[in-house]
Design a protein around this motif. Structure first.
Motif, PDB file in Angstrom:
ATOM      1  N   LEU A  64       0.848  -1.190   0.000  1.00  0.00           N
ATOM      2  CA  LEU A  64       0.000   0.000   0.000  1.00  0.00           C
ATOM      3  C   LEU A  64       0.884   1.240   0.000  1.00  0.00           C
ATOM      4  CD1 LEU A  64      -2.619  -0.851   2.797  1.00  0.00           C
ATOM      5  CD2 LEU A  64      -2.796  -1.323   0.343  1.00  0.00           C
ATOM      6  N   GLY A  65       0.370   2.329  -0.553  1.00  0.00           N
ATOM      7  CA  GLY A  65       1.046   3.619  -0.478  1.00  0.00           C
ATOM      8  C   GLY A  65       0.306   4.525   0.491  1.00  0.00           C
ATOM      9  N   LEU A  66       1.052   5.250   1.309  1.00  0.00           N
ATOM     10  CA  LEU A  66       0.460   6.172   2.280  1.00  0.00           C
ATOM     11  C   LEU A  66       1.205   7.499   2.207  1.00  0.00           C
ATOM     12  CD1 LEU A  66      -1.215   6.982   4.799  1.00  0.00           C
ATOM     13  CD2 LEU A  66       0.490   5.790   6.195  1.00  0.00           C
ATOM     14  N   ILE A  67       0.464   8.582   1.972  1.00  0.00           N
ATOM     15  CA  ILE A  67       1.060   9.920   1.923  1.00  0.00           C
ATOM     16  C   ILE A  67       0.437  10.769   3.019  1.00  0.00           C
ATOM     17  CG2 ILE A  67       1.476  11.992   0.548  1.00  0.00           C
ATOM     18  CD1 ILE A  67       1.182  10.300  -1.971  1.00  0.00           C
ATOM     19  N   ILE A  68       1.297  11.304   3.889  1.00  0.00           N
ATOM     20  CA  ILE A  68       0.832  12.211   4.942  1.00  0.00           C
ATOM     21  C   ILE A  68       1.502  13.564   4.732  1.00  0.00           C
ATOM     22  CG2 ILE A  68       0.362  10.402   6.640  1.00  0.00           C
ATOM     23  CD1 ILE A  68       3.088  11.085   7.920  1.00  0.00           C
ATOM     24  N   PRO A  69       0.897  14.652   5.222  1.00  0.00           N
ATOM     25  CA  PRO A  69       1.486  15.975   4.997  1.00  0.00           C
ATOM     26  C   PRO A  69       2.672  16.278   5.907  1.00  0.00           C
ATOM     27  CG  PRO A  69      -0.609  16.181   6.131  1.00  0.00           C
ATOM     28  CD  PRO A  69      -0.464  14.735   5.775  1.00  0.00           C
ATOM     29  N   ASP A  70       2.700  15.669   7.097  1.00  0.00           N
ATOM     30  CA  ASP A  70       3.753  15.998   8.062  1.00  0.00           C
ATOM     31  C   ASP A  70       3.823  14.889   9.101  1.00  0.00           C
ATOM     32  OD1 ASP A  70       5.520  17.183   9.852  1.00  0.00           O
ATOM     33  OD2 ASP A  70       4.684  19.182   9.525  1.00  0.00           O
ATOM     34  N   ASN A  71       5.020  14.430   9.413  1.00  0.00           N
ATOM     35  CA  ASN A  71       5.121  13.327  10.375  1.00  0.00           C
ATOM     36  C   ASN A  71       5.415  13.785  11.800  1.00  0.00           C
ATOM     37  OD1 ASN A  71       7.841  13.929  10.422  1.00  0.00           O
ATOM     38  ND2 ASN A  71       8.514  11.979   9.555  1.00  0.00           N
ATOM     39  N   VAL A  72       5.508  15.108  12.026  1.00  0.00           N
ATOM     40  CA  VAL A  72       5.749  15.560  13.392  1.00  0.00           C
ATOM     41  C   VAL A  72       4.472  15.557  14.217  1.00  0.00           C
ATOM     42  CG1 VAL A  72       7.658  17.013  12.648  1.00  0.00           C
ATOM     43  CG2 VAL A  72       5.415  18.042  12.947  1.00  0.00           C
ATOM     44  N   HIS A  73       3.340  15.496  13.540  1.00  0.00           N
ATOM     45  CA  HIS A  73       2.064  15.555  14.244  1.00  0.00           C
ATOM     46  C   HIS A  73       1.769  14.227  14.937  1.00  0.00           C
ATOM     47  CE1 HIS A  73       0.427  19.465  12.942  1.00  0.00           C
ATOM     48  NE2 HIS A  73       1.211  19.286  11.904  1.00  0.00           N
ATOM     49  N   TYR A  74       1.500  14.288  16.214  1.00  0.00           N
ATOM     50  CA  TYR A  74       1.136  13.103  16.985  1.00  0.00           C
ATOM     51  C   TYR A  74      -0.089  12.431  16.373  1.00  0.00           C
ATOM     52  CZ  TYR A  74      -0.502  10.291  20.925  1.00  0.00           C
ATOM     53  OH  TYR A  74      -0.940   9.258  21.710  1.00  0.00           O
ATOM     54  N   PHE A  75      -1.011  13.240  15.857  1.00  0.00           N
ATOM     55  CA  PHE A  75      -2.221  12.699  15.244  1.00  0.00           C
ATOM     56  C   PHE A  75      -1.878  11.761  14.097  1.00  0.00           C
ATOM     57  CE2 PHE A  75      -5.169  13.232  11.634  1.00  0.00           C
ATOM     58  CZ  PHE A  75      -6.251  12.528  12.138  1.00  0.00           C
ATOM     59  N   PHE A  76      -0.969  12.174  13.214  1.00  0.00           N
ATOM     60  CA  PHE A  76      -0.641  11.340  12.063  1.00  0.00           C
ATOM     61  C   PHE A  76       0.109  10.081  12.471  1.00  0.00           C
ATOM     62  CE2 PHE A  76      -1.270  15.338   9.595  1.00  0.00           C
ATOM     63  CZ  PHE A  76      -2.326  14.877   8.840  1.00  0.00           C
ATOM     64  N   SER A  77       0.924  10.158  13.508  1.00  0.00           N
ATOM     65  CA  SER A  77       1.594   8.943  13.974  1.00  0.00           C
ATOM     66  C   SER A  77       0.566   7.943  14.491  1.00  0.00           C
ATOM     67  CB  SER A  77       2.616   9.270  15.059  1.00  0.00           C
ATOM     68  OG  SER A  77       1.999   9.716  16.247  1.00  0.00           O
ATOM     69  N   SER A  78      -0.513   8.441  15.098  1.00  0.00           N
ATOM     70  CA  SER A  78      -1.588   7.564  15.570  1.00  0.00           C
ATOM     71  C   SER A  78      -2.328   6.926  14.401  1.00  0.00           C
ATOM     72  CB  SER A  78      -2.579   8.354  16.430  1.00  0.00           C
ATOM     73  OG  SER A  78      -1.954   8.903  17.565  1.00  0.00           O
TER      74      SER A  78
END
Length: 340
Positions: A64-78
């Motif tokens: 699978l491919g996953l694109i996030i805008p920023d990895n510093v956000h705790y929300f995105f790590s969750s």
């Protein structure tokens, strides 16, 4: 040390590579004796099949491919944790990419994932994404696409998100019920839908409680909506209004944490002089002093649900079954702490 290949096993046993491959995959035209010899040697040599190559041979990518805008956000790590938990159950790998809130980079990453033949793609859009041709390109290539958190209403695909307008409305309504009337808002970029909806929820809460909207209390934090933005905007807020503000609602927790630092440094008491309400429920929100009242986005559940839907669509495509894009709203909740 190079990984063991089919060729090495075939050479040691004096048989063809095709026979080795068939034996490992339990083809009936290979004798039980040969299958056992091949599997015993493969185990001894610690042979591991190349899952990507295997997927290509079966016309079935296990990635699978996953694109996030920023990895510093705790929300995105969750969110990522939720996606990975589901992917691992399906024996899939996940390629995680970061757009850095850059539209052009997001487009390049989409092209790369398509070229890699991924089975499906999940994206939380960058703040700068305003044209959606690259997303439609995914769909036109027959690859299931799912947007989460930062979505677009103009793309016909499945989406998993929260009701940002409702969540912001409830957050600001809580502040009003606590007696606060002059409520400032640190908002994010003008483009992302979630930033727009949180601002609209803020305005509606004021209107429904007969509080006149004051545009001078709204501060645009469009650099990175980060800690520094929050600190600088808090400084400007106090300078502009000289104590004529009693609460602050921010589009995310990082802005609120930056504001708390400024208030603490300048002996502005929280919540006695100004109350704060964040959004996302980062880990830092619970450990800063005072602890931050905020909105829990349930990122882990969002990630799990997004992955579940994507796997459903991948399976439908492989079975030749049609499916309708889904829209799933993840519930939020207020987390009450000392800042309000």
């Amino acid at each position: 040390m190079k990984p063991v290949s089919l060729k090495q096993i075939a050479k040691e046993l004096g048989i063809s590579i095709t026979t080795v491959s068939k034996a490992l995959n339990d083809y009936p035209d290979v004798s039980e004796k040969t299958r056992k010899k091949v599997k015993d040697l493969a185990l001894k040599l610690d042979y591991s099949p190349n899952s990507f190559a295997l997927g290509l041979r079966k016309n079935e990518s296990k990635t699978l491919g996953l694109i996030i805008p920023d990895n510093v956000h705790y929300f995105f790590s969750s969110v990522i944790k939720g996606i990975l938990e589901v992917a691992e159950k399906h024996d899939y790998l996940v390629i995680v990419m970061q757009s850095n809130e850059d539209y052009e980079l997001e487009k390049k990453q989409v092209d790369l994932l398509i070229s890699k033949g991924v089975a499906g793609i999940l994206i939380s859009l960058s703040n700068r994404t305003h044209i959606f041709d690259h997303l439609n390109k995914i769909i036109n290539n027959g690859i299931p696409l799912l947007l989460f958190d930062k979505i677009s209403k103009n793309v016909n695909c499945s989406k998993v998100f929260i009701d940002d307008r409702k969540s912001a409305y409830e957050a600001v309504s809580y502040l009003i019920k606590k007696g606060y009337k002059r409520i400032a808002h640190f908002r994010g970029d003008l483009n992302p839908q979630n930033s727009i909806d949180r601002f609209l929820g803020y305005k509606k809460a004021l209107a429904d409680n007969n509080i006149e909207f004051d545009p001078s209390l709204v501060y645009l934090c469009n650099n990175n909506s980060d800690f520094e933005d929050g600190y600088n905007s808090a400084k400007k807020l106090i300078s502009d209004h000289q104590g004529n503000v009693d609460a602050l609602f921010t589009v995310n927790d990082l802005l609120a944490i930056g504001a708390i630092k400024y208030f603490n440094q300048n002996n502005i008491k929280i919540p006695e002089q100004i109350a704060l309400m964040g959004f996302s429920n980062w880990f830092m929100a619970s450990v800063i002093t005072p602890a931050l009242t905020t909105v829990e986005q349930n990122g882990f559940e969002m990630g799990k649900k997004a992955a579940d839907i994507l796997f459903h669509e991948i399976n439908c495509i492989r079975k030749g079954i049609s499916y309708e894009p889904q829209k799933v709203v993840i519930p939020t909740e207020l987390i009450f702490r000392e800042s309000s």
